[in-house]
Scaffold this active site. Structure first.
Site, PDB file in Angstrom:
ATOM      1  N   GLU A 100       5.951  -5.439  -8.536  1.00 33.85           N
ATOM      2  CA  GLU A 100       6.818  -4.956  -7.468  1.00 33.85           C
ATOM      3  C   GLU A 100       8.223  -4.632  -7.950  1.00 33.85           C
ATOM      4  O   GLU A 100       8.842  -3.656  -7.502  1.00 33.85           O
ATOM      5  CB  GLU A 100       6.897  -6.007  -6.355  1.00 33.85           C
ATOM      6  N   GLU A 101       8.750  -5.433  -8.893  1.00 33.17           N
ATOM      7  CA  GLU A 101      10.162  -5.315  -9.244  1.00 33.17           C
ATOM      8  C   GLU A 101      10.445  -4.977 -10.703  1.00 33.17           C
ATOM      9  O   GLU A 101      11.522  -4.503 -11.019  1.00 33.17           O
ATOM     10  CB  GLU A 101      10.901  -6.618  -8.889  1.00 33.17           C
ATOM     11  N   SER A 121      14.086   1.247   4.490  1.00 34.61           N
ATOM     12  CA  SER A 121      14.081   0.184   3.486  1.00 34.61           C
ATOM     13  C   SER A 121      15.520  -0.293   3.241  1.00 34.61           C
ATOM     14  O   SER A 121      16.165  -0.759   4.179  1.00 34.61           O
ATOM     15  CB  SER A 121      13.395   0.670   2.202  1.00 34.61           C
ATOM     16  N   ASP A 128       3.468  -4.275   6.921  1.00 32.66           N
ATOM     17  CA  ASP A 128       4.314  -4.114   5.739  1.00 32.66           C
ATOM     18  C   ASP A 128       4.227  -5.365   4.867  1.00 32.66           C
ATOM     19  O   ASP A 128       4.518  -6.469   5.325  1.00 32.66           O
ATOM     20  CB  ASP A 128       5.767  -3.883   6.187  1.00 32.66           C
ATOM     21  N   HIS A 131       4.722  -0.303   4.157  1.00 29.21           N
ATOM     22  CA  HIS A 131       6.134   0.014   3.968  1.00 29.21           C
ATOM     23  C   HIS A 131       6.384   1.520   3.899  1.00 29.21           C
ATOM     24  O   HIS A 131       7.416   2.006   4.356  1.00 29.21           O
ATOM     25  CB  HIS A 131       6.643  -0.665   2.698  1.00 29.21           C
TER      26      HIS A 131
END
Length: 737
Positions: free
Chosen positions: A204-205, A606, A681, A713
């Site tokens: 994810e990051e 977001s 989400d 999302h």
């Protein structure tokens, strides 16, 4: 080499041929098929031998069902290489893991959604419906490698082409293509243990989607073993139209423990795992793993929990002797990258660093001694595209000429002048051939959808892969004369830094008329909105202009592609300088005689949704109305790696977390806010919005909301997108006109 000049195929959109009478954009058409952006191919790649260019293309009967196509320069023609229906034609069933992975990749299609070339260019590997297919180009036939109820993920062809590797039920497997023998390399996967898989925050990051890495000679694999047991188990709900699904998920909320991670190496012929010593400190991140040109030397990047220290470490095998080749440090945070290339000479590597304030390239000896800095200046390198060691050239994409456009450049390994290889007036995304002799150039501007050409680095256009001329039957042709070129400009932040903006205005401003404005915002790190490049999303801004609005975008401090000094002011305090800069933008708008200063709205999704809320709560005298999509409202509800990168640990920056939350400012909210959120989400959880709904209600504050059952999302889907944008438009019509 010489600078490239665009051929006639690069003509700007507004000069491209004749078209039917201009039609106004409609929201129904904006999100319908065929896409108004045209048919630019996806997943472009060179075959390893350079004999063909391959790409994914939707079927004429279903644009979201993808097949593999090819262009062969010698034959000079396009042809269907692999029809996805010949592999599997039924309804596809995806595992929850694969659904989550595709959501993170923003991959919303079926059929052949990804493919791998064998190194010799004679075969292709396709994952489809949970199984693997190996396609032989000579026989033009595919064989099914796996046929199990379990879902095989992250499939790779080994560097020498003998094996196919994959993850099944959280264990790592290899299949010998010569014998069809399948070997299970790990056995303890399951439950909280994941072998060869990237953990949640890595995917994810960190931009790391894999958890295993082949040695260059096929002899061994390095892999991560993740133990999720320290991570708190949270129950997440996804609300659909006719049901509510509950998911028990290990989610590392900021300030809480991360996974335990190990790095192992196992031989293929005689599997036996060697565990590497990552050091005494266990609360760390394993961000990248790379083999050198030798199967006896592995490197990995070790990052501290506070993300202020990163070490590139080398491990000699089988002795497991570890050495730190280089260390990067920051007083704020370190941005990760994939720009580590070991040269074939076995003596050097190229590395990227932001140590001088901008991301630049450096040449090192393999022992960690710096040879020279290859690029420098007040601009950034985006990434290394290829290295041609025979010619001694590094090809990279970057923003040397302007932060608004990405270009391809070349710099000598010996140091020297940098040469731009792509034409100005467009933003370029390139795929280089391994030889560095040619490249696929996908280029666009704000009003020109993506064109694709095959070019040599010396400036020759070999062929136009996709002209995408907006004329004749092109989906956008009937609307093109109504599109406007935004006006670009700069403003100055309070600390003296330059802020770039763009303003979409009607072609002809009516004398004496004052126009309402919609400020389109993202504003968060890792993103840039003010660019000279095509985006399907900008068509909504064009639509708003046709409805009588101006649309304004400004990249505030904290945005990417401007260097570290431009990003750092947000450290440990979010939505302070970002809102300050957006106010600077509104003050500029107020200075324009044709702007209705009393009717300026703001809209974002977001982080942009978070910015819209903070603008309405902290600067309500500047913004009449706001629309916030899938907003973060409380940073304590977000994950470790992203949140702590910018806010630090909540245990040491409690005040910063509280001040960066929207909740202290609810009392100052004056009204006119619409919040929307996908109710399934799994990135910014629906809880962010429901928590704010509750607080607004407690304080007697009126607001509007629109929530979408089953949406994630990205809010993917024609019907959802059409309804969403009708809702946004209707809201601004009520509030700003």
């Amino acid at each position: 080499m010489k600078k490239i000049t665009m051929a006639a195929s690069g003509t700007m959109l507004l000069m491209a041929g004749s078209a039917a009478a201009t039609q106004p954009l409609t929201l129904e058409r904006l999100f319908a098929e065929p896409a108004l952006s045209g048919t630019a191919p996806r997943a472009l790649a060179f075959s390893p031998d350079g004999s063909r260019v391959t790409y994914l293309k939707g079927k004429s009967s279903d644009a979201n069902r993808l097949d593999l196509w090819q262009y062969q320069p010698k034959e000079g023609k396009h042809s269907l290489l692999v029809d996805s229906d010949t592999l599997f034609s039924g309804p596809e069933t995806l595992s929850d893991e694969e659904k989550a992975r595709r959501e993170r990749l923003r991959l919303f299609a079926s059929g052949i959604v990804s493919y791998n070339w064998s190194k010799d260019g004679k075969a292709l590997l396709f994952p489809l419906n949970g199984d693997l297919y190996y396609y032989d180009l000579n026989s033009a036939r595919a064989r099914k490698l796996t046929d199990t109820e379990a879902f095989e993920t992250d499939a790779q062809i080994s560097p020498k082409g003998r094996y196919v590797s994959f993850v099944r039920e959280q264990n790592l497997f290899v299949l010998d293509l010569q014998t069809n023998k399948e070997t299970q390399l790990t056995t303890d996967g399951g439950g909280v243990i994941k072998n060869g898989m990237a953990e949640f925050v890595a995917q994810e990051e960190m931009g790391r989607m894999t958890g295993y890495w082949w040695a260059p000679d096929d002899s061994k694999i390095a892999f991560s073993r993740v133990d999720e047991s320290p991570v708190a188990e949270a129950v997440r709900n996804e609300i659909y139209a006719d049901e509510i699904k509950l998911y028990s998920q290990r989610y590392p909320f900021t300030g809480t423990p991360n996974v335990k991670i190990q790095l192992g190496v196992t031989a293929i012929q005689r599997p036996q795992i060697q565990w590497l010593d990552l050091g005494k400190e266990q609360d760390i991140y394993l961000t990248r793993v790379n083999w050198t040109q030798s199967a006896d030397e592995l490197t990995y990047q070790w990052q501290s929990r506070d993300q202020q220290t990163l070490e590139l470490r080398s491990v000699q095998l089988p002795a497991k002797q570890t050495k730190v080749l280089l260390t990067e440090r920051s007083t704020t945070w370190l941005n990760l990258h994939d720009d580590l290339f070991f040269l074939k000479d076995g003596k050097h590597f190229v590395w990227a660093s932001e140590r001088d304030g901008y991301k630049h390239l450096y040449l090192y000896k393999n022992d960690g001694n710096l040879v020279r800095q290859l690029t420098q200046g007040d601009w950034i390198v985006n990434k290394i595209e290829a290295i041609n060691e025979d010619k001694g050239l590094v090809f990279f994409s970057g923003r040397k000429d302007t932060p608004l456009e990405s270009h391809l450049y070349a710099v000598p390994l010996q140091g020297g002048a940098i040469e731009r290889l792509t034409a100005p007036g467009y933003s370029h995304a390139v795929v280089m051939a391994k030889t560095g002799e040619s490249f696929i150039d996908s280029f666009s501007s704000v009003i020109q959808p993506t064109k694709v050409e095959l070019r040599t680095t010396s400036g020759q256009v070999l062929t136009v892969l996709e002209a995408n001329e907006v004329a004749g039957n092109h989906p956008l042709a009937a609307y093109k004369d109504g599109l406007v070129q935004p006006r670009f400009g700069t403003l100055t932040a309070k600390d003296g830094q330059v802020l770039h903006y763009r303003l979409f205005e009607p072609k002809t401003l009516q004398a004496g008329k004052k126009y309402p404005v919609v400020v389109g915002v993202y504003g968060g790190p890792g993103a840039q909105r003010v660019t000279n490049s095509w985006s399907q999303k900008d068509l909504y801004f064009q639509y708003l202009v046709q409805q009588g609005y101006l649309v304004f975008q400004l990249d505030n401090r904290g945005s990417e592609n401007r260097g570290k000094a431009f990003e750092d002011p947000i450290y440990k305090k979010l939505a302070v300088v970002e809102i300050e800069d957006q106010i600077t933008g509104v003050e500029y708008l107020r200075s324009l005689p044709y702007v209705d200063a009393d009717n300026i709205g703001i809209y974002g999704h977001s982080y942009g949704g978070y910015m819209s809320i903070m603008a309405m709560f902290k600067a309500g005298n500047y913004f009449k109305a706001g629309v916030a999509g899938a907003p973060v409202t409380d940073w304590s509800l977000y994950d470790t790696h992203y949140t702590e990168r910018y806010l630090g640990n909540p245990n040491s920056n409690k005040a910063g977390y509280e001040a960066s939350s929207v909740f202290p400012y609810v009392k100052d909210y004056q009204g006119n806010l619409l919040i929307y959120h996908g109710m399934a989400d799994d990135n910014v959880l629906f809880t962010h919005s429901t928590k704010l709904y509750s607080e607004l209600q407690k304080q007697g504050k009126l607001f509007d909301s629109m929530d979408y059952p089953g949406s994630k999302h990205s809010m993917f889907g024609q019907q959802v997108q059409t309804h969403l944008h009708k809702t946004i438009t209707a809201y601004f019509e009520r509030q700003l006109k």
